[in-house]
Motif scaffolding. Sequence first.
Motif, PDB file in Angstrom:
ATOM      1  N   UNK B  22      -5.429  29.299  37.211  1.00 54.60           N
ATOM      2  CA  UNK B  22      -5.221  28.436  38.371  1.00 54.60           C
ATOM      3  C   UNK B  22      -5.783  29.095  39.635  1.00 54.60           C
ATOM      4  N   UNK B  23      -5.613  30.404  39.728  1.00 60.91           N
ATOM      5  CA  UNK B  23      -6.150  31.112  40.898  1.00 60.91           C
ATOM      6  C   UNK B  23      -7.666  31.058  40.916  1.00 60.91           C
ATOM      7  N   UNK B  24      -8.273  31.125  39.736  1.00 63.07           N
ATOM      8  CA  UNK B  24      -9.726  30.992  39.665  1.00 63.07           C
ATOM      9  C   UNK B  24     -10.150  29.604  40.170  1.00 63.07           C
ATOM     10  N   UNK B  25      -9.479  28.564  39.699  1.00 67.08           N
ATOM     11  CA  UNK B  25      -9.813  27.208  40.157  1.00 67.08           C
ATOM     12  C   UNK B  25      -9.585  27.071  41.663  1.00 67.08           C
ATOM     13  N   UNK B  26      -8.516  27.699  42.160  1.00 66.56           N
ATOM     14  CA  UNK B  26      -8.220  27.621  43.597  1.00 66.56           C
ATOM     15  C   UNK B  26      -9.336  28.260  44.428  1.00 66.56           C
ATOM     16  N   UNK B  27      -9.824  29.397  43.959  1.00 67.79           N
ATOM     17  CA  UNK B  27     -10.917  30.076  44.672  1.00 67.79           C
ATOM     18  C   UNK B  27     -12.153  29.171  44.699  1.00 67.79           C
ATOM     19  N   UNK B  28     -12.446  28.577  43.572  1.00 70.51           N
ATOM     20  CA  UNK B  28     -13.626  27.701  43.492  1.00 70.51           C
ATOM     21  C   UNK B  28     -13.444  26.518  44.434  1.00 70.51           C
ATOM     22  N   UNK B  29     -12.297  25.869  44.346  1.00 74.81           N
ATOM     23  CA  UNK B  29     -12.046  24.707  45.199  1.00 74.81           C
ATOM     24  C   UNK B  29     -12.088  25.074  46.684  1.00 74.81           C
ATOM     25  N   UNK B  30     -11.428  26.184  47.053  1.00 76.01           N
ATOM     26  CA  UNK B  30     -11.378  26.575  48.456  1.00 76.01           C
ATOM     27  C   UNK B  30     -12.782  26.801  49.014  1.00 76.01           C
TER      28      UNK B  30
END
Lengths: 457, 457
Positions: B22-30
């Motif tokens: 989820x943190x990986x996806x958050x970094x990408x989205x941000x």
Amino acid sequence: MIKPRTTPGVMELLPRDQIAFQRMLDVIRRNYERFGFLPVETPVFELSEVLLTKTGGETERQVYFVQSTGALEQGGQPELALRFDLTVPLARYVAQHEHDLAFPFRRYQIQRVYRGERAQRGRFREFYQCDIDVIGKDTLSVRHDAEMPAVIHAVFSELGVGDFTIQLNNRKLLRGFFEGLGIAEGERQALVLREIDKLDKRGADAVRATLTGQDFGLADDVADRIMAFVQVRSTSHADALARLDALGTGNATLAEGVAELREVIELLKAQGVPETDYAVNFSIARGLDYYTGTVYETTLDEHPQIGSVCSGGRYENLASHYTKSRLPGVGISIGATRLFFQLREAGILSGAESSVDVMVGLMDEERLADSLDIARQLRGAGINAEVQMEGKKLAKQFQYADKAGIRFVVLYGEDEAARSVVTVKDLRAKEQFEVARDDLARTLRVEIEQQRAMGGV
Amino acid sequence: MIKPRTTPGVMELLPRDQIAFQRMLDVIRRNYERFGFLPVETPVFELSEVLLTKTGGETERQVYFVQSTGALEQGGQPELALRFDLTVPLARYVAQHEHDLAFPFRRYQIQRVYRGERAQRGRFREFYQCDIDVIGKDTLSVRHDAEMPAVIHAVFSELGVGDFTIQLNNRKLLRGFFEGLGIAEGERQALVLREIDKLDKRGADAVRATLTGQDFGLADDVADRIMAFVQVRSTSHADALARLDALGTGNATLAEGVAELREVIELLKAQGVPETDYAVNFSIARGLDYYTGTVYETTLDEHPQIGSVCSGGRYENLASHYTKSRLPGVGISIGATRLFFQLREAGILSGAESSVDVMVGLMDEERLADSLDIARQLRGAGINAEVQMEGKKLAKQFQYADKAGIRFVVLYGEDEAARSVVTVKDLRAKEQFEVARDDLARTLRVEIEQQRAMGGV
């Protein structure tokens, strides 16, 4: 040429609505995490054999089956099916990974689910569910039942959808009450509860007439007691406790239900949930057979027509189809797609401003490198910035920013460069100011944080 | 009893791995949002007729069709199919909503896609794609091609996966080069490119042998020039420009490709991307036929075996099947599921600490209300907190926190209450300290922010 279109029953949004919807999901997720729930995601499809454990039923009629091209040609039964809720996948997940999980297991899951609904306004074939559950191993204290309304309170307070009431009841209390009236047999009790569930739609007189009519044949005084009971809505914390006391101890089932609901309400208060935001409501039974204790519904005070926006309850055993372990649990669910759709219909929500905070305009072609450098500084300060890469007319650039809902346009032309300043147009406040180029990121950071602090999103 | 299990080819994670993912996806989205891309989500299924515009091909063999129970019984052709990428849904979306969108339209989309792959290690039937695209109406400046590697740079820097190189090429440059060698015919050129694509696997000698062999029959000097060309990897910004200059102007197609790639590289520098992190690589063609200009691949310097972790390019017309409007675009895609899986295999990523920052322990039953109040204060300060609701042995409570990966355990017993302090155990630092009850939230806030600032997640 193929006409571009989606299947009916799905919600596809334009970007500004998508931003508003995404913010709703973010609020839900943030609050779920704040209360210590852990993320779980499961595959969109499950093995049909695993998903469809029950025989028949309404839900199975609505299941979407999945087959790859090859399997379709071979004509076999579909091996896969799309999840129709998040509860069955949770049961499968907990049973499958039982030995790797710490219990009580607190999980949240925010994913889409699928139902083969007939095409009809407000009926969704694909919609988000946002669930939390606490799963115990062997036992789970009723105290966890008091965590659910605290989470509901945090979520709906932050969503800013006006006043709401978390309505609480307990299935044991209901069961005990009806047993006390001689309506002890399960099937008959279920039929009475189903009638009571129509209270809001049909009105008290019609429901009472049915209960005393030939189908049920209840005595007038029994019907009176039922009608008085199911119309109870507490008006304060003390009133909720008084309503519970007024039920007396009756039989053991009633006493147990009363004690559980009392503990839940006391712990709600201990968690700082204001007494205006919760109430006992003895008419709430929840349709699903599988709730056995506390049940919840949540209504928006000024929009009762929307119905419950967050419901759930306590169940005895999550995963009896998959494991011999006893896994009692309690959980709630927010149907975010339907909620968003209805809040928009009711005018409570509208499309957000853009997720882009700043557009860096391009006044003349030679200054593109400056634009890129300004954007780099803004992004470094946590500001979402877009650069006009092509030298279009300024009027067109403003038109684009306005249509996209971008609040700030930054301009850096010859005049600004000569003085090392940047011109900032605030399209929302309809004002314009200059700021030293080196101070731009800091200045806009403050503006944006003020806006967020004021609840503007 | 049914054995709980998932279908092969899906990635289902335990909570601590899910948090890391989820943190990986958050970094990408941000980072996607930081560069001004707008969110879009499309339904998981499209109408088969709309999704499957091409005739046959490998992708269509892998499509998952969807049918509700009723439709299945009627035996018709499946009306719906699961998306197999995010590009076809984007084309459909842009064509369908064309008049409501502002162009250039910058969208990001982070959703799962589906392919009916054979069950095989590392092959996923369900996986996340994280895409950005900029779509122009009629035209789109090549300058947007330079935004993509800047976003790639921001994402992979923040993901913290070590050094990486964004490799750039241009299809016009490739086409022009081969035309200059007399390999002008499209089919023949494609076959040569396919051979070159095997360079890393087969080695230079084998590829050269094939090109001069009877299938291709290229002259030795032509093969030499091709081999020298495709082995070009620039080593700095100046070197990249020199490599482009060395190609000369040749024919018009080559000149155009060289000019585009030069502009992209210059703008990369203007955006502050360090020259160590990008390179021209004339061997990159990308499998898909539909790229026409700039193409990208991204490799991790210390893990070349993973292959490209982010690829994409420029295409001439997004949605010719759905609209007569010309919609040129440029985009990239990160296959997050495969990336996460491979980073974990390579030991670069491991399960995160819990998303729960603090567990409030319960030392004796009468202090539950205090626990709840402490949790309320922590949550109000933005700290994710879980409360031990049942009075288990302290050793068991610690065991639970440890297994769950929770860093802080807070204790408030008789002794602490007498002195208005709270005992904090830091399970990670293996130390314990006392803090005034009123200062707890502030103190832990500082600890947690320090941890985040140090890159610990």
